[in-house]
Design a protein around this motif. Structure first.
Motif, PDB file in Angstrom:
ATOM      1  N   GLY A 166       0.814  -1.206   0.000  1.00 49.63           N
ATOM      2  CA  GLY A 166       0.000   0.000   0.000  1.00 49.63           C
ATOM      3  C   GLY A 166       0.849   1.257   0.000  1.00 49.63           C
ATOM      4  O   GLY A 166       2.048   1.231   0.282  1.00 49.63           O
ATOM      5  N   MET A 167       0.225   2.376  -0.319  1.00 50.40           N
ATOM      6  CA  MET A 167       0.911   3.664  -0.322  1.00 50.40           C
ATOM      7  C   MET A 167       1.089   4.157   1.109  1.00 50.40           C
ATOM      8  O   MET A 167       0.288   3.844   2.000  1.00 50.40           O
ATOM      9  N   ALA A 168       2.143   4.943   1.332  1.00 50.80           N
ATOM     10  CA  ALA A 168       2.420   5.468   2.665  1.00 50.80           C
ATOM     11  C   ALA A 168       1.288   6.386   3.118  1.00 50.80           C
ATOM     12  O   ALA A 168       0.811   7.225   2.350  1.00 50.80           O
ATOM     13  N   VAL A 169       0.880   6.230   4.383  1.00 54.01           N
ATOM     14  CA  VAL A 169      -0.206   7.034   4.936  1.00 54.01           C
ATOM     15  C   VAL A 169       0.329   8.227   5.726  1.00 54.01           C
ATOM     16  O   VAL A 169      -0.262   9.305   5.712  1.00 54.01           O
ATOM     17  N   ALA A 203     -15.535   7.570   6.501  1.00 50.93           N
ATOM     18  CA  ALA A 203     -14.684   6.836   7.440  1.00 50.93           C
ATOM     19  C   ALA A 203     -15.521   5.954   8.352  1.00 50.93           C
ATOM     20  O   ALA A 203     -15.171   4.792   8.623  1.00 50.93           O
ATOM     21  N   ALA A 204     -16.665   6.476   8.830  1.00 48.78           N
ATOM     22  CA  ALA A 204     -17.527   5.701   9.718  1.00 48.78           C
ATOM     23  C   ALA A 204     -18.116   4.487   9.005  1.00 48.78           C
ATOM     24  O   ALA A 204     -18.201   3.396   9.569  1.00 48.78           O
ATOM     25  N   GLU A 205     -18.528   4.672   7.753  1.00 47.14           N
ATOM     26  CA  GLU A 205     -19.089   3.555   6.986  1.00 47.14           C
ATOM     27  C   GLU A 205     -18.047   2.475   6.747  1.00 47.14           C
ATOM     28  O   GLU A 205     -18.325   1.278   6.829  1.00 47.14           O
ATOM     29  N   LEU A 206     -16.819   2.899   6.448  1.00 46.07           N
ATOM     30  CA  LEU A 206     -15.749   1.924   6.201  1.00 46.07           C
ATOM     31  C   LEU A 206     -15.418   1.122   7.449  1.00 46.07           C
ATOM     32  O   LEU A 206     -15.027  -0.048   7.358  1.00 46.07           O
ATOM     33  N   ALA A 207     -15.556   1.743   8.606  1.00 47.21           N
ATOM     34  CA  ALA A 207     -15.281   1.036   9.846  1.00 47.21           C
ATOM     35  C   ALA A 207     -16.216  -0.152  10.036  1.00 47.21           C
ATOM     36  O   ALA A 207     -15.885  -1.108  10.747  1.00 47.21           O
ATOM     37  N   GLY A 208     -17.366  -0.116   9.375  1.00 40.95           N
ATOM     38  CA  GLY A 208     -18.328  -1.206   9.476  1.00 40.95           C
ATOM     39  C   GLY A 208     -18.186  -2.269   8.405  1.00 40.95           C
ATOM     40  O   GLY A 208     -18.917  -3.254   8.400  1.00 40.95           O
ATOM     41  N   GLY A 209     -17.279  -2.095   7.459  1.00 42.01           N
ATOM     42  CA  GLY A 209     -17.093  -3.083   6.401  1.00 42.01           C
ATOM     43  C   GLY A 209     -16.695  -2.423   5.098  1.00 42.01           C
ATOM     44  O   GLY A 209     -16.668  -1.195   4.987  1.00 42.01           O
ATOM     45  N   ASP A 215     -11.684  20.569   1.396  1.00 37.34           N
ATOM     46  CA  ASP A 215     -10.609  21.176   2.192  1.00 37.34           C
ATOM     47  C   ASP A 215      -9.776  20.066   2.828  1.00 37.34           C
ATOM     48  O   ASP A 215     -10.146  19.524   3.880  1.00 37.34           O
ATOM     49  N   PRO A 216      -8.644  19.696   2.231  1.00 36.91           N
ATOM     50  CA  PRO A 216      -7.866  18.566   2.742  1.00 36.91           C
ATOM     51  C   PRO A 216      -7.283  18.802   4.131  1.00 36.91           C
ATOM     52  O   PRO A 216      -7.149  17.859   4.915  1.00 36.91           O
ATOM     53  N   GLN A 217      -6.933  20.026   4.451  1.00 31.35           N
ATOM     54  CA  GLN A 217      -6.371  20.287   5.780  1.00 31.35           C
ATOM     55  C   GLN A 217      -7.420  20.065   6.873  1.00 31.35           C
ATOM     56  O   GLN A 217      -7.127  19.463   7.917  1.00 31.35           O
ATOM     57  N   ARG A 218      -8.626  20.511   6.638  1.00 31.11           N
ATOM     58  CA  ARG A 218      -9.680  20.327   7.630  1.00 31.11           C
ATOM     59  C   ARG A 218     -10.046  18.855   7.796  1.00 31.11           C
ATOM     60  O   ARG A 218     -10.386  18.400   8.899  1.00 31.11           O
ATOM     61  N   GLU A 219      -9.979  18.104   6.692  1.00 32.16           N
ATOM     62  CA  GLU A 219     -10.398  16.703   6.717  1.00 32.16           C
ATOM     63  C   GLU A 219      -9.237  15.731   6.921  1.00 32.16           C
ATOM     64  O   GLU A 219      -9.438  14.521   6.858  1.00 32.16           O
ATOM     65  N   LEU A 220      -8.042  16.251   7.186  1.00 32.89           N
ATOM     66  CA  LEU A 220      -6.857  15.396   7.234  1.00 32.89           C
ATOM     67  C   LEU A 220      -6.988  14.227   8.201  1.00 32.89           C
ATOM     68  O   LEU A 220      -6.610  13.089   7.840  1.00 32.89           O
ATOM     69  N   PRO A 221      -7.495  14.398   9.430  1.00 32.06           N
ATOM     70  CA  PRO A 221      -7.628  13.232  10.319  1.00 32.06           C
ATOM     71  C   PRO A 221      -8.506  12.135   9.729  1.00 32.06           C
ATOM     72  O   PRO A 221      -8.193  10.940   9.849  1.00 32.06           O
ATOM     73  N   HIS A 222      -9.617  12.524   9.070  1.00 42.03           N
ATOM     74  CA  HIS A 222     -10.499  11.520   8.471  1.00 42.03           C
ATOM     75  C   HIS A 222      -9.839  10.865   7.257  1.00 42.03           C
ATOM     76  O   HIS A 222     -10.012   9.664   7.026  1.00 42.03           O
ATOM     77  N   ILE A 223      -9.090  11.665   6.488  1.00 44.52           N
ATOM     78  CA  ILE A 223      -8.399  11.105   5.321  1.00 44.52           C
ATOM     79  C   ILE A 223      -7.407  10.041   5.765  1.00 44.52           C
ATOM     80  O   ILE A 223      -7.353   8.939   5.199  1.00 44.52           O
ATOM     81  N   ARG A 224      -6.628  10.353   6.783  1.00 45.26           N
ATOM     82  CA  ARG A 224      -5.641   9.380   7.275  1.00 45.26           C
ATOM     83  C   ARG A 224      -6.324   8.137   7.834  1.00 45.26           C
ATOM     84  O   ARG A 224      -5.848   7.014   7.625  1.00 45.26           O
ATOM     85  N   ASP A 275       1.892   9.763   0.347  1.00 46.56           N
ATOM     86  CA  ASP A 275       1.381   9.333  -0.960  1.00 46.56           C
ATOM     87  C   ASP A 275      -0.113   9.012  -0.920  1.00 46.56           C
ATOM     88  O   ASP A 275      -0.876   9.430  -1.797  1.00 46.56           O
ATOM     89  N   ALA A 276      -0.536   8.243   0.086  1.00 39.51           N
ATOM     90  CA  ALA A 276      -1.945   7.850   0.167  1.00 39.51           C
ATOM     91  C   ALA A 276      -2.844   9.072   0.352  1.00 39.51           C
ATOM     92  O   ALA A 276      -3.907   9.182  -0.269  1.00 39.51           O
ATOM     93  N   VAL A 277      -2.410   9.999   1.194  1.00 40.94           N
ATOM     94  CA  VAL A 277      -3.185  11.214   1.430  1.00 40.94           C
ATOM     95  C   VAL A 277      -3.257  12.054   0.160  1.00 40.94           C
ATOM     96  O   VAL A 277      -4.313  12.598  -0.190  1.00 40.94           O
ATOM     97  N   ALA A 278      -2.131  12.176  -0.548  1.00 44.44           N
ATOM     98  CA  ALA A 278      -2.111  12.958  -1.792  1.00 44.44           C
ATOM     99  C   ALA A 278      -3.048  12.354  -2.831  1.00 44.44           C
ATOM    100  O   ALA A 278      -3.741  13.085  -3.553  1.00 44.44           O
ATOM    101  N   LEU A 279      -3.094  11.024  -2.916  1.00 47.40           N
ATOM    102  CA  LEU A 279      -4.002  10.375  -3.868  1.00 47.40           C
ATOM    103  C   LEU A 279      -5.456  10.634  -3.485  1.00 47.40           C
ATOM    104  O   LEU A 279      -6.291  10.939  -4.355  1.00 47.40           O
ATOM    105  N   PHE A 280      -5.771  10.538  -2.205  1.00 44.26           N
ATOM    106  CA  PHE A 280      -7.140  10.801  -1.761  1.00 44.26           C
ATOM    107  C   PHE A 280      -7.540  12.232  -2.096  1.00 44.26           C
ATOM    108  O   PHE A 280      -8.648  12.481  -2.584  1.00 44.26           O
ATOM    109  N   GLU A 281      -6.636  13.179  -1.852  1.00 47.10           N
ATOM    110  CA  GLU A 281      -6.933  14.583  -2.139  1.00 47.10           C
ATOM    111  C   GLU A 281      -7.197  14.794  -3.629  1.00 47.10           C
ATOM    112  O   GLU A 281      -8.134  15.503  -4.011  1.00 47.10           O
TER     113      GLU A 281
END
Length: 291
Positions: A172-175, A243-249, A205-214, A188-194
């Motif tokens: 996987g890409m670095a988080v 992020a919450a939905e992914l935590a469930g599957g 706004d990637p800075q505001r959402e950074l914790p959820h992105i990671r 890398d992973a964060v940059a791809l998500f952005e």
């Protein structure tokens, strides 16, 4: 060695059929440096990018091929890409490689012999993508034996198990970015998500959402396909809910986009493909481990 080309190399345009990327290539700088060094090593003629589906082996191989185009001394006759995914039977691999090279069989008879004869005098890089289940390792060995200046890059979920094979596991890409917090260059992973998020949410706004992105990138182990599928949901859901939905599957990791191959339209499909390549004993073992 492949990452920086002299001026005369950059002005040379060798023949190629590399696929055009629909989106910009992101990250993987450390991996590309290592792969380029191996490809430039005269001893390395078979480089296998090994890893599960959805981890970006194809894009990495294409990017490596683009860098190889800058080295006409090594690959005077070009860089070619043969897609083996979906081929129905190992006997069709020779025809797929010939089509990628633009080579036409000139007589009835042994097509493999004609292909090997054609490659014998060539100095080129041949990328064989999606080789699992269809590429006979002995064919790769015969190509290397008959064509002394041809190099192979193979993407696969299963190693070819050849003595001359140089394995490169693709993860996987670095988080997280190493070094001080607040570095200007995101992982890398964060940059791809952005990049993916901005295509569906211009106001993202990637800075505001950074914790959820990671959090999202960690949950999918930095798998590029899963990151792209997750980011696509931002057109309907806020980042924290994704992020919450992914935590469930992993059911959320699916798309109906028409320009994405069917095999990559959900992580469930990707996992089912990997399951198919396991032996019956391996499947029983994983069932027991899951319990």
């Amino acid at each position: 060695p492949l990452a920086v080309a002299p001026l005369e190399a950059r002005t040379h345009t060798p023949r190629t059929n590399l696929p055009t990327r629909a989106t910009p290539f992101v990250g993987r700088r450390a991996e590309l440096v290592q792969l380029a060094a191996r490809l430039a090593d005269p001893a390395c003629r078979l480089l296998t990018l090994l890893g599960p589906g959805g981890f970006g082996k194809t894009r990495l191989a294409v990017r490596l091929g683009e860098l190889a185009l800058q080295q006409p001394a090594l690959f005077h006759d070009g860089v070619y890409f043969a897609a083996l995914e979906g081929i129905d039977g190992a006997e069709l691999v020779v025809a797929a490689i010939a089509a990628a090279l633009g080579f036409t069989f000139y007589e009835q008879g042994d097509e493999e012999r004609q292909l090997l004869s054609y490659l014998a005098g060539k100095r080129l890089l041949l990328i064989l993508d999606g080789a699992e289940g269809v590429l006979d390792g002995s064919l790769a060995a015969r190509i290397l034996a008959h064509a002394g200046h041809v190099k192979l890059v193979v993407t696969t979920r299963e190693a070819l198990n050849l003595q001359q094979e140089w394995l490169y596991p693709v993860g996987g890409m670095a988080v997280d970015t190493e070094g001080a917090a607040g570095a200007e260059v995101p992982a890398d992973a964060v940059a791809l998500f952005e990049q993916c998020a901005r295509r569906v949410r211009p106001d993202f706004d990637p800075q505001r959402e950074l914790p959820h992105i990671r959090q999202i990138c960690r949950m999918v182990d930095g798998a590029p396909l899963a990151i792209e599928l997750a980011a696509a949901w931002l057109k309907a859901l806020p980042c924290r809910q994704v992020a919450a939905e992914l935590a469930g599957g992993s059911e959320l990791l699916a798309t109906g986009q028409r320009d994405i191959p069917a095999r990559h339209r959900s992580m469930q499909v990707v996992l089912e493909q990997s399951w198919h390549y396991l032996t019956a004993d391996e499947q029983r073992t994983f069932r027991a481990l899951s319990v």
